[in-house]
Write a protein that holds these residues in place. Structure first.
Motif, short mmCIF file in Angstrom:
data_model
loop_
_atom_site.label_atom_id
_atom_site.label_comp_id
_atom_site.label_asym_id
_atom_site.label_seq_id
_atom_site.Cartn_x
_atom_site.Cartn_y
_atom_site.Cartn_z
N GLY A 225 0.81 -1.21 0.00
CA GLY A 225 0.00 0.00 0.00
C GLY A 225 0.84 1.26 0.00
O GLY A 225 0.55 2.20 0.73
N ASP A 226 1.88 1.26 -0.81
CA ASP A 226 2.76 2.43 -0.94
C ASP A 226 2.84 2.84 -2.40
O ASP A 226 2.83 1.99 -3.29
N LEU A 227 2.94 4.14 -2.63
CA LEU A 227 3.19 4.68 -3.95
C LEU A 227 4.52 5.43 -3.89
O LEU A 227 4.64 6.43 -3.17
N THR A 228 5.52 4.93 -4.58
CA THR A 228 6.83 5.59 -4.63
C THR A 228 6.84 6.59 -5.77
O THR A 228 6.51 6.24 -6.91
N GLU A 229 7.22 7.81 -5.46
CA GLU A 229 7.37 8.85 -6.48
C GLU A 229 8.84 9.22 -6.61
O GLU A 229 9.51 9.49 -5.61
N ILE A 230 9.34 9.20 -7.83
CA ILE A 230 10.71 9.62 -8.12
C ILE A 230 10.62 10.82 -9.06
O ILE A 230 10.08 10.73 -10.15
N ALA A 231 11.13 11.96 -8.60
CA ALA A 231 11.06 13.19 -9.39
C ALA A 231 12.20 14.11 -8.98
O ALA A 231 12.51 14.24 -7.79
N ASN A 232 12.82 14.74 -9.96
CA ASN A 232 13.90 15.69 -9.70
C ASN A 232 14.99 15.10 -8.80
O ASN A 232 15.49 15.73 -7.88
N ASN A 233 15.32 13.85 -9.08
CA ASN A 233 16.39 13.13 -8.36
C ASN A 233 16.07 12.89 -6.89
O ASN A 233 16.98 12.63 -6.10
N ARG A 234 14.81 12.98 -6.54
CA ARG A 234 14.41 12.72 -5.16
C ARG A 234 13.28 11.70 -5.13
O ARG A 234 12.56 11.53 -6.11
N GLN A 235 13.14 11.07 -4.00
CA GLN A 235 12.18 9.99 -3.85
C GLN A 235 11.35 10.20 -2.59
O GLN A 235 11.89 10.61 -1.56
N ARG A 236 10.05 9.93 -2.71
CA ARG A 236 9.19 9.98 -1.53
C ARG A 236 8.15 8.87 -1.64
O ARG A 236 7.93 8.30 -2.71
N THR A 237 7.52 8.56 -0.53
CA THR A 237 6.52 7.50 -0.48
C THR A 237 5.19 8.06 0.00
O THR A 237 5.14 8.78 1.00
N ILE A 238 4.13 7.72 -0.72
CA ILE A 238 2.77 8.14 -0.39
C ILE A 238 1.98 6.90 -0.01
O ILE A 238 2.01 5.89 -0.73
N ALA A 239 1.28 6.93 1.11
CA ALA A 239 0.43 5.81 1.52
C ALA A 239 -0.84 5.81 0.69
O ALA A 239 -1.52 6.83 0.56
N VAL A 240 -1.16 4.67 0.12
CA VAL A 240 -2.35 4.49 -0.72
C VAL A 240 -3.00 3.17 -0.35
O VAL A 240 -2.43 2.37 0.40
N PRO A 241 -4.20 2.88 -0.84
CA PRO A 241 -4.82 1.57 -0.54
C PRO A 241 -3.96 0.42 -1.06
O PRO A 241 -3.24 0.55 -2.05
N ARG A 242 -4.05 -0.71 -0.40
CA ARG A 242 -3.40 -1.91 -0.91
C ARG A 242 -4.11 -2.36 -2.18
O ARG A 242 -5.32 -2.23 -2.32
N GLY A 243 -3.34 -2.89 -3.11
CA GLY A 243 -3.94 -3.43 -4.32
C GLY A 243 -4.02 -2.47 -5.48
O GLY A 243 -4.83 -2.67 -6.39
N VAL A 244 -3.16 -1.42 -5.51
CA VAL A 244 -3.19 -0.49 -6.64
C VAL A 244 -2.65 -1.19 -7.88
O VAL A 244 -1.53 -1.72 -7.88
N ASP A 245 -3.44 -1.17 -8.94
CA ASP A 245 -3.08 -1.79 -10.21
C ASP A 245 -2.72 -0.72 -11.23
O ASP A 245 -1.62 -0.72 -11.79
N GLY A 246 -3.64 0.20 -11.50
CA GLY A 246 -3.42 1.22 -12.52
C GLY A 246 -3.21 2.60 -11.92
O GLY A 246 -3.75 2.93 -10.87
N ILE A 247 -2.41 3.43 -12.63
CA ILE A 247 -2.11 4.79 -12.20
C ILE A 247 -2.29 5.73 -13.39
O ILE A 247 -1.87 5.39 -14.51
N GLY A 248 -2.90 6.88 -13.15
CA GLY A 248 -3.02 7.89 -14.19
C GLY A 248 -2.96 9.28 -13.60
O GLY A 248 -2.92 9.46 -12.38
N GLU A 249 -2.94 10.28 -14.47
CA GLU A 249 -2.81 11.67 -14.03
C GLU A 249 -3.63 12.54 -14.96
O GLU A 249 -3.60 12.36 -16.18
N ASP A 250 -4.38 13.50 -14.39
CA ASP A 250 -5.16 14.40 -15.24
C ASP A 250 -4.39 15.68 -15.53
O ASP A 250 -3.24 15.86 -15.08
N ALA A 251 -5.01 16.58 -16.26
CA ALA A 251 -4.34 17.79 -16.70
C ALA A 251 -4.00 18.73 -15.55
O ALA A 251 -3.14 19.62 -15.69
N SER A 252 -4.65 18.56 -14.41
CA SER A 252 -4.38 19.39 -13.24
C SER A 252 -3.36 18.78 -12.29
O SER A 252 -3.07 19.35 -11.24
N GLY A 253 -2.83 17.61 -12.63
CA GLY A 253 -1.85 16.96 -11.79
C GLY A 253 -2.43 16.04 -10.73
O GLY A 253 -1.68 15.47 -9.93
N ASN A 254 -3.77 15.88 -10.71
CA ASN A 254 -4.37 14.91 -9.80
C ASN A 254 -4.04 13.50 -10.25
O ASN A 254 -3.97 13.22 -11.46
#
Length: 315
Positions: A225-254
């Protein structure tokens, strides 16, 4: 849903092997079918907008890899479905480079041209370690490289006799899971494979991976239940529900997260906050690898259990 931990500096750009981002190929206007639910085929997994702005889905068909009966299907703007390419084991992650569709297939990655002809981009011999459970993929900006997840020991992530319950995260059984989940980068032209994230005790089962147009990388730990984000040479972890299969992003960055275990799609802001359920009630196996068509304001949700594709407007 955001974990309260500091950003972790990634060792170096070269350690992660970031590819130079060329100007992405201009995308064709959408030729999506009208909003609704369409029967596309057994165990539908992923969907993407590809050639001529049309939409394609990966269909795993039977759960027998040796049958090689998996297909990629085309869904036209009128909702008609037809086979576009065939002869794959378990086609899962699907994306578009601008000139080819690319799809994972347990231990291979295929590329498919506009006429439905396929070629092997990389087979198991090209990977630095043994792979047998390749799952999601995402084309990086420029269309020359792919991010690919090796899911790891997904057959061991549930209690004995259970088909729809994950082991407790901190259980002894969970601690004993083999550390084989990884993320790779694959060169589409020559099949060269490098490792982006190696196996570790922090990531048990990888699934969804997403490369944004800005170069940000998102990787879902399906089990923990973690989402790892890698951006600008840095890494962070966001807690999300267990079982994430697909990921997307809209024009506003959501961000949009398709949760296979719950049959829901969540929207969260770019920092992992303000979680909102925007698709609900599909049940276990009801949400696979979603596709957010940000340019056209559409959310496409493959319902693996029902063999359907749901097309709706983004909220």
């Amino acid at each position: 849903m955001k974990k309260s931990q500091p950003l972790i500096t990634v060792f170096a750009v070269t350690a992660l092997g970031f590819a130079a981002c060329d100007q992405a190929t201009e995308e064709e206007p959408s030729r999506a079918p009208p909003e609704g639910t369409y029967i596309v085929g057994p165990r539908v997994e992923s969907v993407v907008r590809g050639f001529d702005g049309r939409y394609f889905v990966s269909i795993q068909e039977t759960n027998v890899a040796s049958a090689e009966d998996g297909t990629i299907k085309l869904i036209n703007e009128n909702g008609e479905v037809s086979v576009f390419a065939s002869g794959m084991k378990e086609p899962r992650g699907l994306d578009f480079t601008g000139t080819e569709l690319v799809v994972t297939d347990l231990d291979r990655i295929w590329a498919v041209d506009k006429d439905g002809n396929k070629r092997v981009v990389a087979d198991s011999t090209r990977f630095p370690v043994t792979v047998s459970n390749l799952n999601d993929l995402s084309v990086e900006p420029g269309g020359k490289t792919l991010l690919v997840t090796e899911m790891g020991p997904s057959s061991q992530m549930r209690p004995a006799g259970s088909t729809n319950t994950l082991l407790p995260v901190n259980s002894a059984e969970a601690q004993a899971l083999p550390r084989t989940a990884r993320v790779f980068r694959v060169n589409v032209a020559d099949g060269t494979v490098t490792t982006v994230l190696d196996a570790s005790t922090d990531n048990r089962i990888f699934n969804g991976v997403f490369a944004s147009k800005s170069g940000k990388i998102l990787i879902a730990d399906y089990f923990g239940g973690d989402l790892t984000e890698i951006a600008n040479n840095r890494q962070r972890t966001i807690a999300v529900p267990r079982g994430v299969d697909g990921i997307g992003e809209d024009a506003s960055g959501n961000l949009y997260l398709g949760v296979f275990e719950e049959g829901r799609v969540y929207r969260i802001d770019a920092n992992g906050g303000d979680p909102t359920v925007i698709v609900d009630g599909l049940g276990f196996r009801g949400v696979a690898d979603i596709f957010v068509d940000a340019d056209n304001g559409l959310l496409l949700t493959p319902n693996l259990g029902a063999g359907t594709l749901i097309v709706r407007k983004l909220p």
